[in-house]
Design a protein around this motif. Structure first.
Motif, PDB file in Angstrom:
ATOM      1  N   LYS A 136      33.541  42.275  47.055  1.00  0.00           N
ATOM      2  CA  LYS A 136      32.109  42.807  47.089  1.00  0.00           C
ATOM      3  C   LYS A 136      31.665  43.092  46.133  1.00  0.00           C
ATOM      4  N   SER A 137      30.040  42.714  46.055  1.00  0.00           N
ATOM      5  CA  SER A 137      29.493  43.471  44.788  1.00  0.00           C
ATOM      6  C   SER A 137      29.625  43.412  43.227  1.00  0.00           C
ATOM      7  N   GLU A 138      30.700  42.822  43.683  1.00  0.00           N
ATOM      8  CA  GLU A 138      31.176  42.520  42.320  1.00  0.00           C
ATOM      9  C   GLU A 138      30.824  41.370  41.655  1.00  0.00           C
ATOM     10  N   ASP A 139      30.017  40.482  41.545  1.00  0.00           N
ATOM     11  CA  ASP A 139      29.297  38.923  41.764  1.00  0.00           C
ATOM     12  C   ASP A 139      30.210  38.481  40.047  1.00  0.00           C
ATOM     13  N   ARG A 140      30.087  39.625  39.365  1.00  0.00           N
ATOM     14  CA  ARG A 140      30.605  38.796  37.871  1.00  0.00           C
ATOM     15  C   ARG A 140      32.006  38.749  38.001  1.00  0.00           C
ATOM     16  N   VAL A 141      32.965  39.757  38.221  1.00  0.00           N
ATOM     17  CA  VAL A 141      34.323  39.122  37.569  1.00  0.00           C
ATOM     18  C   VAL A 141      34.321  37.369  38.726  1.00  0.00           C
ATOM     19  N   PHE A 190      46.106  44.534  39.459  1.00  0.00           N
ATOM     20  CA  PHE A 190      46.246  44.473  40.577  1.00  0.00           C
ATOM     21  C   PHE A 190      45.843  46.371  41.661  1.00  0.00           C
ATOM     22  N   ILE A 191      45.954  46.768  40.436  1.00  0.00           N
ATOM     23  CA  ILE A 191      44.708  48.206  41.164  1.00  0.00           C
ATOM     24  C   ILE A 191      43.681  47.758  40.949  1.00  0.00           C
ATOM     25  N   GLU A 192      42.945  46.984  40.377  1.00  0.00           N
ATOM     26  CA  GLU A 192      41.608  47.108  39.949  1.00  0.00           C
ATOM     27  C   GLU A 192      41.190  46.726  41.883  1.00  0.00           C
ATOM     28  N   LEU A 195      40.330  48.536  31.683  1.00  0.00           N
ATOM     29  CA  LEU A 195      39.874  48.317  32.954  1.00  0.00           C
ATOM     30  C   LEU A 195      38.372  46.617  33.173  1.00  0.00           C
ATOM     31  N   ILE A 196      38.132  46.152  34.123  1.00  0.00           N
ATOM     32  CA  ILE A 196      37.100  45.222  34.240  1.00  0.00           C
ATOM     33  C   ILE A 196      35.858  45.316  35.479  1.00  0.00           C
ATOM     34  N   LEU A 197      36.598  45.869  36.185  1.00  0.00           N
ATOM     35  CA  LEU A 197      35.732  45.890  37.936  1.00  0.00           C
ATOM     36  C   LEU A 197      34.531  47.277  36.930  1.00  0.00           C
ATOM     37  N   ASN A 198      33.293  47.101  37.497  1.00  0.00           N
ATOM     38  CA  ASN A 198      32.009  48.117  37.445  1.00  0.00           C
ATOM     39  C   ASN A 198      32.727  49.823  38.347  1.00  0.00           C
ATOM     40  N   LYS A 199      33.158  48.857  39.673  1.00  0.00           N
ATOM     41  CA  LYS A 199      33.976  50.189  40.709  1.00  0.00           C
ATOM     42  C   LYS A 199      34.915  50.766  40.224  1.00  0.00           C
ATOM     43  N   THR A 200      35.507  50.602  39.636  1.00  0.00           N
ATOM     44  CA  THR A 200      37.395  50.829  38.645  1.00  0.00           C
ATOM     45  C   THR A 200      36.884  51.696  37.937  1.00  0.00           C
ATOM     46  N   ASN A 201      36.114  50.830  36.950  1.00  0.00           N
ATOM     47  CA  ASN A 201      35.406  51.750  35.726  1.00  0.00           C
ATOM     48  C   ASN A 201      34.688  53.160  36.270  1.00  0.00           C
ATOM     49  N   GLU A 202      33.818  52.740  37.477  1.00  0.00           N
ATOM     50  CA  GLU A 202      33.236  54.336  37.684  1.00  0.00           C
ATOM     51  C   GLU A 202      33.720  55.370  37.620  1.00  0.00           C
ATOM     52  N   ARG A 203      35.092  54.762  38.834  1.00  0.00           N
ATOM     53  CA  ARG A 203      36.165  56.183  39.432  1.00  0.00           C
ATOM     54  C   ARG A 203      36.844  56.712  38.258  1.00  0.00           C
ATOM     55  N   PHE A 204      37.618  55.773  37.427  1.00  0.00           N
ATOM     56  CA  PHE A 204      37.967  56.328  36.501  1.00  0.00           C
ATOM     57  C   PHE A 204      37.251  57.367  35.231  1.00  0.00           C
TER      58      PHE A 204
END
Length: 275
Positions: free
Chosen positions: A173-178, A34-36, A100-109
């Motif tokens: 958005k910008s996370e096609d891999r998921v 959910f938070i991702e 965490l899985i998404l690139n954006k959440t990994n970068e922020r974390f």
């Protein structure tokens, strides 16, 4: 004792039968998913905050029940869940690190961990190791980013049948891999680009035959907010379509029930939009 005070004793509590029960395990994986989609890792004046903004307060109270910590406040037409205390943030770090899985959440974390207060904690990159249909991560992600809708294809008022199209959708958005991972794991559906929004892609299930896969998953790993109501209506209509009720409408009452389900699903879909 609060949830986080129990769980923080063991940083590897996820999946450990000694420290967390199966229900709590589901809840935490749902929370991570959910938070991702909807969580915000905030840094201000070298302090960190964790925030979730939602129109639906129910889902925020579910988050607080799961973690046993946090404050919920109302701001105009939306609600906010927030964590600010250092030990609470540390608890979240133990939950998120390596999961965490998404690139954006990994970068922020990862940026959180770069701050002096937490720089002694080694960042762990997941690289989709946590993505599986055997936990509730996808349910939480659907809570944030998925939707259910329906539409009537034919509009002939005199017809004794209806052509109804159901769709389950996840936008990203910008996370096609998921989206690719979702498609591969469910082994059905398709991915399309949304030209109206730059870099936005969409996973779609629009086949009644394929939708049983996501129905079985969500019956096991349940949604927790208002989106669960939308899902229940979606599933009810899906069952009626499987029984072919739309192809042999025996009365005006049956027709109205089908049309009302379509209308309710779409109305809930519109109300859930919170971004």
């Amino acid at each position: 004792m609060k949830h986080y005070e129990k769980w923080i004793k063991n940083k590897n509590y996820l999946g450990s039968s000694e420290t967390i029960c199966e229900t709590s395990n589901k809840n935490i994986w749902w929370f991570i998913g959910f938070i991702e989609g909807d969580g915000s890792f905030i840094v201000s004046k070298n302090r960190v905050f964790f925030i979730i903004n939602q129109k639906d307060p129910k889902v925020l109270y579910k988050v607080r029940d799961i973690l046993g910590i946090g404050k919920i406040s109302k701001y105009n037409n939306y609600y906010r869940y927030i964590l600010t205390k250092k030990d609470h943030i540390l608890f979240l770090i133990y939950i998120f690190n390596g999961r965490l899985i998404l690139n954006k959440t990994n970068e922020r974390f990862k940026y959180w961990l770069s701050l002096g207060l937490y720089s002694n904690i080694n960042y762990i990159y997941n690289d989709y190791k946590s993505f599986t249909l055997d936990n509730a991560w996808l349910s939480g992600f659907i809570e944030a980013e998925g939707c259910f809708n329906a539409r009537v294809v034919n509009t002939n008022n005199n017809s004794k049948s209806l052509r109804i199209r159901l769709r389950f959708i996840v936008d990203q958005k910008s996370e096609d891999r998921v989206l690719i991972k979702i498609k591969e794991s469910l082994n059905c559906g398709f991915i399309e680009d949304r030209k109206v929004v730059k870099d936005m892609s969409r996973f779609v299930l629009d086949s009644n035959k394929d939708q049983i896969v996501i129905i079985k998953y969500l019956d096991t790993y349940k949604l927790k907010g208002i989106k669960n109501i939308s899902y229940i209506k979606f599933k009810r209509l899906w069952n009626k379509l499987e029984l072919k009720q739309h192809l042999n409408i025996v009365s005006l009452k049956v027709k109205k029930r089908l049309l009302n389900l379509v209308k309710t699903i779409n109305k809930l879909d519109e109300e859930i939009v919170h971004k």
